[in-house]
Design an enzyme around this catalytic site. Structure first.
Site, short mmCIF file in Angstrom:
data_model
loop_
_atom_site.label_atom_id
_atom_site.label_comp_id
_atom_site.label_asym_id
_atom_site.label_seq_id
_atom_site.Cartn_x
_atom_site.Cartn_y
_atom_site.Cartn_z
N GLU A 169 -93.43 37.30 -91.00
CA GLU A 169 -94.54 36.36 -91.19
C GLU A 169 -94.11 35.14 -92.03
O GLU A 169 -94.77 34.76 -93.00
CB GLU A 169 -95.72 37.06 -91.86
CG GLU A 169 -96.32 38.17 -91.01
CD GLU A 169 -97.47 38.89 -91.67
OE1 GLU A 169 -98.15 39.68 -90.99
OE2 GLU A 169 -97.71 38.68 -92.88
N GLU A 321 -97.79 44.07 -85.17
CA GLU A 321 -98.80 44.65 -86.05
C GLU A 321 -100.18 44.37 -85.48
O GLU A 321 -100.46 43.26 -85.02
CB GLU A 321 -98.73 44.05 -87.46
CG GLU A 321 -97.44 44.27 -88.20
CD GLU A 321 -97.47 43.64 -89.59
OE1 GLU A 321 -98.58 43.36 -90.10
OE2 GLU A 321 -96.38 43.43 -90.17
#
Length: 686
Positions: A169, A321
Site C-alpha cells: 500500500e 486483501e
C-alpha cells in the site's frame, strides 16, 4: 540481411518463451494472508489442516515481518519461515511472499533516526507504526536492498512461492524531508530545462513577488500557496512512489523464476500513485478492497476498484486483501456480512476480472492496532459461520474456477480519470462535497448496468476503442488531451462532461481565453461567469425525476453557440442560462453539466446519453439486479447476475442458451430465473 532476419526471429522466439513462462492462472485462487508469527500459541499444523478442509489454495506471508527476519542488525533468522513454506508446499497451498519494507525494525529507527519521515511544518514521524519512513532515504534503501536480497537468495527457488508482493500500500504519505525536497527541486530543474524564467512564467511566480533568481532560493513545500507548485509536488510524489516500486521490482527480477510474478497491492483510492508507471513490470497487479456489507452491500466498491486496476494493468489482476468479517482500527465498525454475502462478494471480484481473492486475514489478531480487523477465523481460532461459507465458496470454485479465470472484458464506456484535477480541485475547492466526484460518476454507470473502464488520462489520449466517455470535472488538462476529446466527439463518440472542465492548463494555471478553452467547439458554448449557489431545482422537471432535479454548489453561466439547452434552473436570475446542454458535433455528441448535480440527476443524464449511444436500452435492468460480463479463456461469453437485496428477485434471461455454472442447469433465452437473496448466477453461453 539473412543474418539480421535470423537474429530478429531469434529475439521474437525468446520473447515468446519468456511470455509463455510467466505465471499462468489455470484456475482462480482463493485464500488469505497468514501470519503464524502473530499466533498466541503454536498451531501451524492445525491452521493448515483447517485451510485444506476449507479448500483454501493460496496465502500471502512475510510482508510485515522485517523485525522477525532481522531482529538485530545483520542477524538474519529465516528458519521460522522455512518451516511455513515447506508445510504449505506439502499441503499444496501456493504462497505469495512479501518484501517486508513497509514496517521497519526497531533497531533501524534507533540506529538511524534519519530514515524516519519528516512532515510539513516541522511535524515528524515516530516509531511505533508502519510506513513511518522517508522511502527515498539512502540509508533506508540500503537496508531494504539487503533484506530483499537475503530473502530472495533463500526463497526464490522454493516451489511453494508463485509470486512476490513488493512493499505494501505504498504512497508518499506526506514525506517532506530535506533530501526529498532537494530531489523535488532537481526534478523541477530538469522538467523546466534549468530555465527559471520559464518556471516563473508557467507558475505565475511574480504573484506576491515570489519569483526566484537562483535555484538555491527555490522554497520548500511547507508554506506554499501556489496551485502550480502544489500540483507538481503531487506529481513528484507519484513519480517517487513509482520509482521506489520499480526499484524493488528490479531487485526481485534478479532472482525470481520465470514462472513467478511480481505484484504490489494498493487501495482503490487512486489519487496518490501513478499506477501506469508503478505497474509497468507487474504481470498481475493487486488491489486491497474493503467495502460495506449487510444492508449497504451493493458491489459498487468492488466494481470501482476492479474497473480501474484492470484497465491500468491491461490484464487480469489479483485481490490481495478484502474483508471477511468486521473491520476497523477499533471496535466501532463491526459489521460482519449476512449469510451468502461473503460468497457473493467473491464472485463480484471475479466478475470484474480478478484471478485471485484473499482475505485480510486468516485469523483475527489478539493484540495490536488491528485487534478488531477480523479474519476468516475469530479470536477463538475455531471454525465459524464465515469459515463455513468460505468452504462452500471454495468447493464451488474448485469446480467452476477454470471457466471464470482470466475473464476478458471489452467495455464500450470509459470514465476519464485525472490525478491532476483531483488534487488541483482539492487545493482550490468549490464545494464542501467531493470536489472531484468520480465515485458519483461510477455509481451513475454501475447501478444502471453500464459496464465501464476507468482510464487515467496519463495512460492514453486514444479513446477510439470506446463509444462513450463520462468525464468528472477535468479542471487540469493539456491542450492535447482536450483536443483528443474534441476529436473523439467529431469521430462519433458520445461524451458526458461535468462542470469546471477545461478551465486550467497542465500547470494548474487558468487559461487566458473564454471557457471552456479548447473544448469550446465540442461543447458548443462559452461562458465568462460562474457563481456559488445553494440548492436549486430544474425548471419543468425535464428528466422526469419528481422532485430530485437538484443542483447545488456551482453554476456556470453557459452561453450556447451550437449547443441545445436541455435544462434550466428554477430561479429568476440563474434561470437565464442553461445548466445542461447537448451539442451535436461532427458525428458525435457532447452533453455538458454546468452545475453540481444530484446523484439522481447525474444518473438520468448518463442514462439518456447511453441510450442514445446504443449502450443500453430503455428497458435495461437497474439495481438491485447487477450484471457483469466478459469472455473466458475458452472464448465463451460469461454473464454474472447479482441480487443485491434480502428478497428473491425474478429476472428474464434475454441471452442465448447458457449453462448456469454453479447449478449446472441449462437456461434458454426468455426463461424466467429466480435469484435468491444475496444470490449470484453465472451463465456461460453454450
Amino acid at each position: 540481411m539473412k543474418n539480421k532476419n535470423y537474429f530478429i526471429l531469434l529475439v521474437l522466439f525468446l520473447s515468446a518463451l519468456q511470455i509463455k513462462a510467466q505465471y499462468s492462472f489455470d484456475n482462480v485462487l482463493y485464500g488469505a494472508a497468514y501470519y503464524h508469527e502473530y499466533m498466541p500459541y503454536e498451531r501451524l499444523d492445525e491452521d493448515i489442516r483447517l485451510m485444506k478442509r476449507a479448500g483454501l489454495t493460496v496465502v500471502r506471508v512475510g510482508e510485515s515481518a522485517w523485525g522477525v527476519f532481522e531482529p538485530q542488525e545483520g542477524n538474519f533468522e529465516f528458519e521460522w519461515m522455512d518451516r511455513i513454506l515447506d508445510k504449505m508446499h506439502a499441503a499444496g497451498i501456493k504462497v505469495i511472499l512479501g518484501t517486508p519494507t513497509y514496517s521497519i525494525p526497531a533497531w533501524l529507527a534507533y540506529k538511524h533516526p534519519e530514515v524516519l519521515a519528516e512532515h510539513a511544518k516541522g511535524n515528524k514521524a515516530y516509531y511505533g507504526i508502519r510506513q513511518n519512513m522517508d522511502f527515498t532515504n539512502p540509508t533506508y534503501q540500503f537496508y531494504c536492498e539487503r533484506i530483499i536480497r537475503k530473502m530472495l537468495e533463500r526463497y526464490a527457488q522454493h516451489p511453494a512461492v508463485i509470486g512476490y508482493q513488493v512493499d505494501n500500500e505504498t504512497e508518499a504519505r506526506g514525506v517532506n524531508n530535506r533530501d526529498y525536497f532537494f530531489g523535488f527541486r532537481n526534478y523541477i530543474k530538469q522538467k523546466f530545462n534549468n530555465d527559471l524564467n520559464l518556471l516563473a512564467k508557467e507558475w505565475g511566480m511574480n504573484y506576491w513577488g515570489m519569483n526566484i533568481n537562483t535555484w538555491e532560493e527555490f522554497y520548500p513545500r511547507d508554506g506554499v500557496t501556489s496551485p502550480s507548485y502544489k500540483n507538481e509536488w503531487e506529481r513528484y510524489n507519484r513519480k517517487e512512489v513509482a520509482d521506489f516500486l520499480n526499484w524493488q521490482c528490479d531487485l526481485v527480477n534478479e532472482y525470481k523464476r520465470k514462472d513467478q510474478f511480481v505484484t504490489h497491492c494498493f487501495m482503490p483510492d487512486f489519487h496518490n500513485i501513478d499506477q501506469v508507471e508503478s505497474f509497468r513490470q507487474m504481470q498481475y497487479p493487486a488491489i486491497n478492497v474493503y467495502h460495506d456489507v449487510q444492508d449497504k452491500q451493493d458491489g459498487q466498491r468492488i466494481a470501482y476498484a476492479g474497473d480501474f486496476v484492470r484497465t491500468v494493468a491491461d490484464n487480469n489482476y489479483i485481490v490481495m486483501e478484502t474483508n471477511a468479517q468486521g473491520i476497523g482500527w477499533d471496535a466501532r465498525t463491526q459489521f460482519p456480512p449476512y449469510d451468502n454475502q461473503l460468497r457473493q462478494n467473491v464472485y463480484a471480484h471475479y466478475a470484474s476480472g480478478a484471478n485471485m481473492v484473499e482475505y485480510w486475514h486468516w485469523s483475527t489478531l489478539h493484540y495490536g492496532q488491528e485487534t478488531y480487523w477480523r479474519g476468516v477465523l475469530g479470536h477463538d481460532l475455531q471454525p465459524n459461520r464465515i469459515y463455513k461459507e468460505f468452504t462452500t465458496t471454495a468447493k464451488e470454485l474448485e469446480r467452476i474456477g477454470s471457466h471464470i479465470v482470466n475473464l476478458k472484458k471489452k467495455n464500450r464506456v470509459a470514465i476519464l480519470y485525472s490525478h491532476d484535477s483531483y488534487h488541483a480541485l482539492g487545493f482550490m475547492p468549490y464545494t464542501y462535497k467531493s470536489n472531484y466526484p468520480i465515485d458519483m460518476v461510477h455509481k451513475a454507470l454501475y447501478f444502471q448496468n453500464i459496464e465501464t473502464d476507468i482510464i487515467p488520462c496519463d495512460k492514453t489520449t486514444d479513446f477510439s476503442g470506446y463509444d462513450m466517455l463520462v468525464i468528472p470535472p477535468l479542471y487540469v488538462a493539456t491542450d492535447q488531451l482536450l483536443l483528443a476529446i474534441d476529436e473523439f466527439v467529431q469521430s462519433g463518440g458520445h461524451v458526458v462532461m461535468m462542470h469546471k472542465s477545461g478551465y486550467c492548463n497542465e500547470h494548474s494555471a487558468v487559461r487566458a481565453t473564454l471557457a471552456p478553452g479548447p473544448l469550446r467547439k465540442a461543447c458548443g458554448f462559452h461562458y465568462q461567469e460562474f457563481s456559488t449557489i445553494g440548492d436549486l431545482s430544474l425548471k419543468d422537471n425535464p428528466f422526469q425525476l419528481e422532485g430530485k432535479n437538484q443542483i447545488s454548489d456551482w453554476y456556470e453561466f453557459l452561453i450556447p453557440e451550437t449547443a441545445t439547452p436541455l435544462a434550466y434552473a428554477e430561479h429568476p436570475f440563474f434561470g437565464k442560462w442553461p445548466v445542461v446542454t447537448e451539442n451535436k458535433y461532427g458525428k458525435g455528441k457532447l452533453t455538458y453539466i454546468g452545475a453540481y448535480p444530484s446523484q439522481e440527476l447525474l444518473n438520468a443524464i448518463v442514462r439518456k446519453a447511453a441510450i442514445h449511444a446504443g449502450i443500453i436500452s430503455s428497458e435495461s435492468d437497474v439495481f438491485p439486479i447487477i450484471q457483469r460480463s466478459g469472455i473466458n479463456k475458452a472464448g465463451k461469453a460469461i454473464r454474472y447476475f447479482f441480487n443485491y437485496s434480502s428478497e428473491s428477485k425474478e429476472i428474464t434471461h434475454n441471452y442465448p442458451t447458457s449453462k448456469e455454472l454453479i447449478s449446472g442447469k441449462t437456461v434458454k433465452e426468455g426463461d424466467h430465473v429466480t435469484l435468491p437473496p444475496w444470490g449470484v448466477l453465472i451463465m456461460e453461453v453454450y
